[in-house]
Design a protein around this motif. Structure first.
Motif, PDB file in Angstrom:
ATOM      1  N   GLU A  57       0.826  -1.201   0.000  1.00 16.56           N
ATOM      2  CA  GLU A  57       0.000   0.000   0.000  1.00 16.56           C
ATOM      3  C   GLU A  57       0.866   1.259   0.000  1.00 16.56           C
ATOM      4  O   GLU A  57       0.509   2.257  -0.617  1.00 16.56           O
ATOM      5  N   ASN A  58       2.008   1.189   0.714  1.00 10.06           N
ATOM      6  CA  ASN A  58       2.862   2.375   0.832  1.00 10.06           C
ATOM      7  C   ASN A  58       4.238   1.974   1.360  1.00 10.06           C
ATOM      8  O   ASN A  58       4.483   0.799   1.666  1.00 10.06           O
ATOM      9  N   GLU A  59       5.098   2.949   1.482  1.00 14.85           N
ATOM     10  CA  GLU A  59       6.468   2.721   1.970  1.00 14.85           C
ATOM     11  C   GLU A  59       6.478   2.177   3.391  1.00 14.85           C
ATOM     12  O   GLU A  59       7.332   1.352   3.751  1.00 14.85           O
ATOM     13  N   ALA A  60       5.545   2.619   4.224  1.00 19.49           N
ATOM     14  CA  ALA A  60       5.485   2.146   5.608  1.00 19.49           C
ATOM     15  C   ALA A  60       5.209   0.646   5.669  1.00 19.49           C
ATOM     16  O   ALA A  60       5.787  -0.066   6.502  1.00 19.49           O
ATOM     17  N   ALA A  61       4.350   0.150   4.797  1.00 16.20           N
ATOM     18  CA  ALA A  61       4.062  -1.296   4.758  1.00 16.20           C
ATOM     19  C   ALA A  61       5.299  -2.078   4.336  1.00 16.20           C
ATOM     20  O   ALA A  61       5.577  -3.155   4.873  1.00 16.20           O
ATOM     21  N   PHE A  62       6.027  -1.535   3.374  1.00 18.14           N
ATOM     22  CA  PHE A  62       7.269  -2.179   2.938  1.00 18.14           C
ATOM     23  C   PHE A  62       8.292  -2.199   4.072  1.00 18.14           C
ATOM     24  O   PHE A  62       8.941  -3.223   4.324  1.00 18.14           O
ATOM     25  N   ALA A  63       8.432  -1.096   4.770  1.00 16.64           N
ATOM     26  CA  ALA A  63       9.373  -1.019   5.894  1.00 16.64           C
ATOM     27  C   ALA A  63       8.973  -1.990   7.003  1.00 16.64           C
ATOM     28  O   ALA A  63       9.831  -2.662   7.595  1.00 16.64           O
ATOM     29  N   ALA A  64       7.683  -2.093   7.283  1.00 15.59           N
ATOM     30  CA  ALA A  64       7.205  -3.021   8.317  1.00 15.59           C
ATOM     31  C   ALA A  64       7.492  -4.464   7.921  1.00 15.59           C
ATOM     32  O   ALA A  64       7.849  -5.293   8.768  1.00 15.59           O
ATOM     33  N   HIS A  65       7.344  -4.768   6.636  1.00 10.54           N
ATOM     34  CA  HIS A  65       7.637  -6.120   6.137  1.00 10.54           C
ATOM     35  C   HIS A  65       9.086  -6.503   6.435  1.00 10.54           C
ATOM     36  O   HIS A  65       9.368  -7.626   6.865  1.00 10.54           O
ATOM     37  N   ALA A  66       9.999  -5.576   6.234  1.00 13.20           N
ATOM     38  CA  ALA A  66      11.428  -5.836   6.445  1.00 13.20           C
ATOM     39  C   ALA A  66      11.779  -6.065   7.912  1.00 13.20           C
ATOM     40  O   ALA A  66      12.868  -6.558   8.219  1.00 13.20           O
ATOM     41  N   GLU A  67      10.859  -5.735   8.813  1.00 11.56           N
ATOM     42  CA  GLU A  67      11.089  -5.907  10.247  1.00 11.56           C
ATOM     43  C   GLU A  67      10.441  -7.175  10.815  1.00 11.56           C
ATOM     44  O   GLU A  67      10.597  -7.459  11.999  1.00 11.56           O
ATOM     45  N   THR A  68       9.743  -7.937   9.982  1.00 13.61           N
ATOM     46  CA  THR A  68       9.046  -9.127  10.487  1.00 13.61           C
ATOM     47  C   THR A  68      10.027 -10.266  10.752  1.00 13.61           C
ATOM     48  O   THR A  68      11.102 -10.343  10.154  1.00 13.61           O
ATOM     49  N   ASP A  69       9.620 -11.175  11.629  1.00  8.37           N
ATOM     50  CA  ASP A  69      10.452 -12.344  11.930  1.00  8.37           C
ATOM     51  C   ASP A  69      10.667 -13.208  10.693  1.00  8.37           C
ATOM     52  O   ASP A  69      11.780 -13.699  10.472  1.00  8.37           O
ATOM     53  N   HIS A  70       9.608 -13.399   9.890  1.00  6.51           N
ATOM     54  CA  HIS A  70       9.762 -14.275   8.726  1.00  6.51           C
ATOM     55  C   HIS A  70      10.700 -13.671   7.680  1.00  6.51           C
ATOM     56  O   HIS A  70      11.444 -14.396   7.018  1.00  6.51           O
ATOM     57  N   PHE A  71      10.696 -12.342   7.542  1.00  5.05           N
ATOM     58  CA  PHE A  71      11.634 -11.718   6.618  1.00  5.05           C
ATOM     59  C   PHE A  71      13.060 -11.835   7.150  1.00  5.05           C
ATOM     60  O   PHE A  71      13.990 -12.146   6.401  1.00  5.05           O
ATOM     61  N   GLU A  72      13.250 -11.602   8.437  1.00  4.86           N
ATOM     62  CA  GLU A  72      14.586 -11.699   9.024  1.00  4.86           C
ATOM     63  C   GLU A  72      15.133 -13.123   8.934  1.00  4.86           C
ATOM     64  O   GLU A  72      16.326 -13.314   8.687  1.00  4.86           O
ATOM     65  N   THR A  73      14.272 -14.132   9.099  1.00  2.00           N
ATOM     66  CA  THR A  73      14.693 -15.527   8.937  1.00  2.00           C
ATOM     67  C   THR A  73      15.154 -15.776   7.507  1.00  2.00           C
ATOM     68  O   THR A  73      16.207 -16.374   7.269  1.00  2.00           O
ATOM     69  N   PHE A  74      14.363 -15.297   6.544  1.00  2.00           N
ATOM     70  CA  PHE A  74      14.723 -15.439   5.131  1.00  2.00           C
ATOM     71  C   PHE A  74      16.034 -14.722   4.842  1.00  2.00           C
ATOM     72  O   PHE A  74      16.946 -15.289   4.215  1.00  2.00           O
ATOM     73  N   GLU A  75      16.146 -13.495   5.292  1.00  2.00           N
ATOM     74  CA  GLU A  75      17.327 -12.689   5.015  1.00  2.00           C
ATOM     75  C   GLU A  75      18.602 -13.318   5.580  1.00  2.00           C
ATOM     76  O   GLU A  75      19.656 -13.300   4.936  1.00  2.00           O
ATOM     77  N   SER A  76      18.512 -13.901   6.759  1.00  2.00           N
ATOM     78  CA  SER A  76      19.703 -14.502   7.367  1.00  2.00           C
ATOM     79  C   SER A  76      20.108 -15.794   6.664  1.00  2.00           C
ATOM     80  O   SER A  76      21.292 -16.119   6.605  1.00  2.00           O
TER      81      SER A  76
END
Length: 101
Positions: A57-76
């Motif tokens: 929807e917006n930049e804030a939603a994208f930023a929130a996505h990058a802070e989720t546990d599932h994103f951090e698991t994927f990123e690591s």
């Protein structure tokens, strides 16, 4: 709306592991507030290339996505399954229209 297109070259020897990581990420991401759509596909020319098409929807939603546990698991775990550098492009979209084919 914000659209992100990302391409990830995957090590063929780690493809099964990468599919599991991507599947978990996509499933959980689609449940997030502010995500319009979140899809991952394999390239028809190279099944070891994963393409992400993400709509927020917006930049804030994208930023929130990058802070989720599932994103951090994927990123690591990502460096372990990559065969090259990812290519990520962000688009800011003011309007979109569905087309009939």
């Amino acid at each position: 709306m914000l659209v992100v297109h990302a391409t990830f070259p995957i090590d063929p020897d780690r493809r099964t592991e990468a599919l599991e990581l991507v599947g978990e990420l996509a499933e959980h991401s689609r449940d997030e507030d502010g995500i319009i759509d979140y899809r991952v596909a394999t390239d028809v020319d190279d099944s070891n290339v994963f393409r992400f098409i993400e709509q927020y929807e917006n930049e804030a939603a994208f930023a929130a996505h990058a802070e989720t546990d599932h994103f951090e698991t994927f990123e690591s775990a990502l460096p372990e399954v990559l065969a090259g550098e990812p290519d990520v492009t962000q688009f800011e979209v003011e309007s979109a229209t569905a087309l009939e084919l």
